[in-house]
Design an enzyme around this catalytic site. Structure first.
Site, PDB file in Angstrom:
ATOM      1  N   ARG A  63      11.144  -6.559   2.472  1.00  0.00           N
ATOM      2  CA  ARG A  63       9.726  -6.181   2.546  1.00  0.00           C
ATOM      3  C   ARG A  63       9.549  -4.688   2.824  1.00  0.00           C
ATOM      4  O   ARG A  63       8.660  -4.045   2.266  1.00  0.00           O
ATOM      5  CB  ARG A  63       9.030  -7.009   3.634  1.00  0.00           C
ATOM      6  CG  ARG A  63       7.542  -6.738   3.736  1.00  0.00           C
ATOM      7  CD  ARG A  63       6.857  -7.794   4.585  1.00  0.00           C
ATOM      8  NE  ARG A  63       5.405  -7.686   4.526  1.00  0.00           N
ATOM      9  CZ  ARG A  63       4.648  -7.343   5.573  1.00  0.00           C
ATOM     10  NH1 ARG A  63       5.211  -7.072   6.744  1.00  0.00           N
ATOM     11  NH2 ARG A  63       3.342  -7.283   5.450  1.00  0.00           N
ATOM     12  N   HIS A  67       7.335  -2.099   0.690  1.00  0.00           N
ATOM     13  CA  HIS A  67       6.286  -1.276   1.298  1.00  0.00           C
ATOM     14  C   HIS A  67       6.589   0.217   1.192  1.00  0.00           C
ATOM     15  O   HIS A  67       5.673   1.037   1.265  1.00  0.00           O
ATOM     16  CB  HIS A  67       6.049  -1.692   2.752  1.00  0.00           C
ATOM     17  CG  HIS A  67       5.256  -2.959   2.884  1.00  0.00           C
ATOM     18  ND1 HIS A  67       4.538  -3.289   4.010  1.00  0.00           N
ATOM     19  CD2 HIS A  67       5.066  -3.987   2.009  1.00  0.00           C
ATOM     20  CE1 HIS A  67       3.936  -4.463   3.826  1.00  0.00           C
ATOM     21  NE2 HIS A  67       4.256  -4.906   2.627  1.00  0.00           N
ATOM     22  N   SER A  77       8.761   7.150   2.764  1.00  0.00           N
ATOM     23  CA  SER A  77       7.652   7.552   3.647  1.00  0.00           C
ATOM     24  C   SER A  77       7.406   6.519   4.746  1.00  0.00           C
ATOM     25  O   SER A  77       7.018   6.885   5.856  1.00  0.00           O
ATOM     26  CB  SER A  77       6.373   7.820   2.852  1.00  0.00           C
ATOM     27  OG  SER A  77       6.002   6.703   2.081  1.00  0.00           O
ATOM     28  N   ASN A  95       1.361  -2.780   7.940  1.00  0.00           N
ATOM     29  CA  ASN A  95       2.666  -2.557   8.574  1.00  0.00           C
ATOM     30  C   ASN A  95       2.668  -2.733  10.089  1.00  0.00           C
ATOM     31  O   ASN A  95       3.696  -3.086  10.679  1.00  0.00           O
ATOM     32  CB  ASN A  95       3.158  -1.131   8.267  1.00  0.00           C
ATOM     33  CG  ASN A  95       3.452  -0.918   6.792  1.00  0.00           C
ATOM     34  OD1 ASN A  95       3.822  -1.861   6.096  1.00  0.00           O
ATOM     35  ND2 ASN A  95       3.291   0.306   6.325  1.00  0.00           N
ATOM     36  N   HIS A 194       9.048 -14.044  -1.232  1.00  0.00           N
ATOM     37  CA  HIS A 194       8.578 -14.911  -0.140  1.00  0.00           C
ATOM     38  C   HIS A 194       9.375 -16.204  -0.037  1.00  0.00           C
ATOM     39  O   HIS A 194       8.985 -17.105   0.697  1.00  0.00           O
ATOM     40  CB  HIS A 194       7.076 -15.199  -0.293  1.00  0.00           C
ATOM     41  CG  HIS A 194       6.194 -14.023  -0.008  1.00  0.00           C
ATOM     42  ND1 HIS A 194       4.831 -14.050  -0.169  1.00  0.00           N
ATOM     43  CD2 HIS A 194       6.493 -12.779   0.450  1.00  0.00           C
ATOM     44  CE1 HIS A 194       4.316 -12.869   0.168  1.00  0.00           C
ATOM     45  NE2 HIS A 194       5.309 -12.081   0.542  1.00  0.00           N
ATOM     46  N   ASP A 255      16.376 -18.609  -2.785  1.00  0.00           N
ATOM     47  CA  ASP A 255      16.479 -19.516  -3.936  1.00  0.00           C
ATOM     48  C   ASP A 255      15.117 -19.561  -4.638  1.00  0.00           C
ATOM     49  O   ASP A 255      14.246 -18.772  -4.319  1.00  0.00           O
ATOM     50  CB  ASP A 255      16.909 -20.907  -3.447  1.00  0.00           C
ATOM     51  CG  ASP A 255      15.974 -21.445  -2.372  1.00  0.00           C
ATOM     52  OD1 ASP A 255      14.869 -20.882  -2.188  1.00  0.00           O
ATOM     53  OD2 ASP A 255      16.343 -22.427  -1.704  1.00  0.00           O
TER      54      ASP A 255
HETATM   55  C1  HEM Z   1       1.957 -10.144  -4.097  1.00  0.00           C
HETATM   56  C2  HEM Z   1       1.390  -9.604  -3.042  1.00  0.00           C
HETATM   57  C3  HEM Z   1       1.943  -9.752  -1.660  1.00  0.00           C
HETATM   58  C4  HEM Z   1       1.219 -10.032  -0.551  1.00  0.00           C
HETATM   59  C5  HEM Z   1      -0.280 -10.232  -0.461  1.00  0.00           C
HETATM   60  C6  HEM Z   1       2.153 -10.117   0.545  1.00  0.00           C
HETATM   61  C7  HEM Z   1       1.787 -10.358   1.859  1.00  0.00           C
HETATM   62  C8  HEM Z   1       2.677 -10.620   2.883  1.00  0.00           C
HETATM   63  C9  HEM Z   1       2.300 -10.960   4.226  1.00  0.00           C
HETATM   64  C10 HEM Z   1       0.871 -11.076   4.746  1.00  0.00           C
HETATM   65  C11 HEM Z   1       3.432 -11.171   4.927  1.00  0.00           C
HETATM   66  C12 HEM Z   1       3.545 -11.565   6.396  1.00  0.00           C
HETATM   67  C13 HEM Z   1       3.579 -10.324   7.272  1.00  0.00           C
HETATM   68  C14 HEM Z   1       3.412 -10.637   8.748  1.00  0.00           C
HETATM   69  O1  HEM Z   1       2.808 -11.644   9.078  1.00  0.00           O
HETATM   70  O2  HEM Z   1       3.896  -9.824   9.584  1.00  0.00           O
HETATM   71  C15 HEM Z   1       4.538 -10.961   4.038  1.00  0.00           C
HETATM   72  C16 HEM Z   1       5.857 -11.100   4.377  1.00  0.00           C
HETATM   73  C17 HEM Z   1       6.905 -10.848   3.510  1.00  0.00           C
HETATM   74  N1  HEM Z   1       6.802 -10.316   2.239  1.00  0.00           N
HETATM   75 FE1  HEM Z   1       5.123 -10.148   1.153  1.00  0.00          FE
HETATM   76  N2  HEM Z   1       3.417  -9.896   0.089  1.00  0.00           N
HETATM   77  C18 HEM Z   1       3.343  -9.662  -1.256  1.00  0.00           C
HETATM   78  C19 HEM Z   1       4.388  -9.331  -2.088  1.00  0.00           C
HETATM   79  C20 HEM Z   1       5.699  -9.216  -1.680  1.00  0.00           C
HETATM   80  C21 HEM Z   1       6.768  -8.670  -2.488  1.00  0.00           C
HETATM   81  C22 HEM Z   1       6.604  -8.094  -3.895  1.00  0.00           C
HETATM   82  C23 HEM Z   1       7.910  -8.760  -1.747  1.00  0.00           C
HETATM   83  C24 HEM Z   1       9.312  -8.333  -2.089  1.00  0.00           C
HETATM   84  C25 HEM Z   1       9.834  -8.342  -3.291  1.00  0.00           C
HETATM   85  C26 HEM Z   1       7.552  -9.350  -0.492  1.00  0.00           C
HETATM   86  C27 HEM Z   1       8.417  -9.668   0.518  1.00  0.00           C
HETATM   87  C28 HEM Z   1       8.067 -10.204   1.739  1.00  0.00           C
HETATM   88  C29 HEM Z   1       9.026 -10.709   2.700  1.00  0.00           C
HETATM   89  C30 HEM Z   1      10.517 -10.815   2.488  1.00  0.00           C
HETATM   90  C31 HEM Z   1       8.289 -11.088   3.827  1.00  0.00           C
HETATM   91  C32 HEM Z   1       8.846 -11.631   5.153  1.00  0.00           C
HETATM   92  C33 HEM Z   1       9.170 -10.460   6.069  1.00  0.00           C
HETATM   93  C34 HEM Z   1       9.769 -10.823   7.409  1.00  0.00           C
HETATM   94  O3  HEM Z   1      10.009 -11.985   7.705  1.00  0.00           O
HETATM   95  O4  HEM Z   1      10.007  -9.874   8.194  1.00  0.00           O
HETATM   96  N3  HEM Z   1       6.206  -9.585  -0.465  1.00  0.00           N
HETATM   97  N4  HEM Z   1       4.049 -10.610   2.793  1.00  0.00           N
END
Ligand code: HEM
Ligand SMILES: *[C@@H]1O[C@H](CO)[C@@H](O)[C@H](O)[C@H]1NC(C)=O
Ligand SMILES: *[C@@H]1O[C@H](CO)[C@@H](O)[C@H](O)[C@H]1NC(C)=O
Ligand SMILES: *[C@@H]1O[C@H](CO)[C@@H](O)[C@H](O)[C@H]1NC(C)=O
Ligand SMILES: *[C@@H]1O[C@H](CO)[C@@H](O)[C@H](O)[C@H]1NC(C)=O
Ligand SMILES: *[C@@H]1O[C@H](CO)[C@@H](O)[C@H](O)[C@H]1NC(C)=O
Ligand SMILES: *[C@@H]1O[C@H](CO)[C@@H](O)[C@H](O)[C@H]1NC(C)=O
Length: 327
Positions: A63, A67, A77, A95, A194, A255
């Site tokens: 993530r 970002h 950045s 963030n 996700h 997966d």
């Molecule tokens: C499509 C639009 C996306 C939205 C709206 C979104 C939104 C979010 C949100 C709200 C969280 C939870 C953050 C928290 O509660 O602290 C999250 C976690 C995460 N996102 Fe996304 N995300 C998107 C796309 C992506 C993309 C493109 C990737 C990577 C290729 C990604 C990878 C992750 C990962 C791996 C987590 C878990 C992070 C952790 O456990 O520390 N996301 N995302």
């Protein structure tokens, strides 16, 4: 002007132009082969140790790279701390109390500096670390073109406006991917990120208790998931930072399960489940659900695409020594 001098000076000028053309215009798989031969091993070891201690860091690193790339391009950045010249991106809404894994990048950078001082950018380290994180979590492996340089500033406003929010409609999220040079397929396959990691209750709680302003939950949300999420996130403010897995079926394995849970209405974020609400994105979800190999292959290709957004090369930017501050 002396004609023989100009004839001779034309050769180095020509070489410079060729170097500038190739050196600036593209990244290179062997960029650090001569200058930092152990780079990939050092990064791999750093990511491995971090994940061995805390599985979730694989998700956090992935993530962090996303970002980084979506705000002013992949130029590190997000890694900059706030300072007197600018407010950094760490406290931007998407963030703050959410982006994590900075210490892992710091530790890797320290080891890289010992092996090859002032040579490897922080953003290249983050790019490699996210690739290794996915691989070590059981996902695909792909070669990463290198040679990105670190930016000299951060932009909190851009982090607030350019990163997708889980509360905005699919069309808005799609527009944000398109504005970064990615397409709908990239958006759907990269959302497969996700398949690992966690989200805080604040990012999906309105689906559990008051989705429609009349006290009802999101009608799409699977009943059994709804009740388990209500246990994790009781309807009170102090549950806001509790964590639920984005992919409840296999939360630490990279997966294609993320796509399977969308098909049975078990997506955690409203923005996740929204991929099923549009025929084009739903068709892609269905394919990645049926064909895990296709997901692996397309995810790798879209990661390379995302990793190339707005990169600085050649003499642009700098090689930061401490990832948290400009030199
Ligand atoms: C499509 C639009 C996306 C939205 C709206 C979104 C939104 C979010 C949100 C709200 C969280 C939870 C953050 C928290 O509660 O602290 C999250 C976690 C995460 N996102 Fe996304 N995300 C998107 C796309 C992506 C993309 C493109 C990737 C990577 C290729 C990604 C990878 C992750 C990962 C791996 C987590 C878990 C992070 C952790 O456990 O520390 N996301 N995302
Ligand atoms: C790479 O690492 C190995 C083992 O740690 C070490 O023996 C070797 O000297 C290193 N090579 C370079 C070029 O730093
Ligand atoms: C291991 O992870 C825990 C949190 O899960 C953290 O508090 C601790 O500092 C980590 N240890 C190392 C050596 O990274
Ligand atoms: C920061 O980003 C915003 C939104 O993209 C933009 O309007 C602004 O000009 C940027 N600031 C700087 C100093 O580049
Ligand atoms: C979606 O984008 C439109 C057009 O840019 C904007 O007016 C609207 O406020 C956005 N919706 C949300 C929820 O962000
Ligand atoms: C939805 O799919 C996930 C993953 O396959 C599974 O764990 C869950 O039990 C399914 N839920 C229902 C209601 O089928
Ligand atoms: C989506 O598919 C459904 C049925 O499969 C169809 O009725 C509907 O018109 C389609 N919508 C669009 C926008 O293509």
């Amino acid at each position: 002007m002396n004609p023989s001098a100009s004839k001779f000076s034309a050769i180095p000028v020509l070489c410079f132009l060729l170097l500038a053309t190739f050196g600036n215009s593209q990244l290179d798989y062997r960029f650090y082969d001569k200058t930092c031969a152990n780079l990939t091993k050092i990064v791999r070891y750093g990511v491995f140790s971090a994940i061995a201690n805390e599985t979730r860091l694989a998700a956090s690193l992935l993530r962090l790279h996303f970002h980084d790339c979506f705000v002013k391009g992949c130029e590190g950045s997000i890694l900059l701390d706030d300072n007197s010249n600018f407010r950094g991106e760490k406290n931007a809404f998407p963030n703050r109390n959410s982006a994590r894994g900075f210490e892992v990048i710091d530790a890797i950078k320290e080891n890289v500096e010992k092996a090859c001082p002032s040579t490897v950018s922080c953003t290249d380290i983050l790019t490699l670390a996210s690739r290794d994180a996915v691989f070590l979590a059981g996902g695909p492996f792909w070669p990463v073109p290198l040679g990105r340089r670190d930016g000299l500033t951060a932009n909190e406003t851009a982090a607030n406006t350019d990163l997708p929010s889980p509360f905005e409609p699919l069309e808005n999220i799609t527009a944000k991917f398109i504005s970064k040079g990615l397409d709908v397929k990239d958006m759907v396959v990269l959302s497969g990120g996700h398949t690992i990691g966690f989200a805080q209750c604040s990012t999906f709680k309105q689906r559990l208790f008051d989705f429609d302003g009349a006290g009802n939950p999101d009608p799409i949300l699977d009943e059994s998931l709804l009740s388990s999420l209500r246990n994790i996130c009781p309807n009170q403010d102090d549950s806001d930072s509790n964590l639920a897995p984005l992919d409840a079926a296999t939360s630490s394995k990279f997966d294609n399960s993320y796509f399977k849970i969308l098909v049975n209405n078990s997506g955690l974020l409203q923005s996740d489940q929204a991929l099923m609400g549009d025929n084009k994105t739903a068709a892609l979800v269905s394919n990645y659900c049926k064909f895990p190999f296709l997901f692996s292959k397309d995810f790798a290709a879209s990661m390379v695409k995302m990793s190339n957004i707005g990169v600085l090369t050649g003499q642009q930017g700098e090689i930061r020594i401490n990832c948290r501050v400009v030199n």
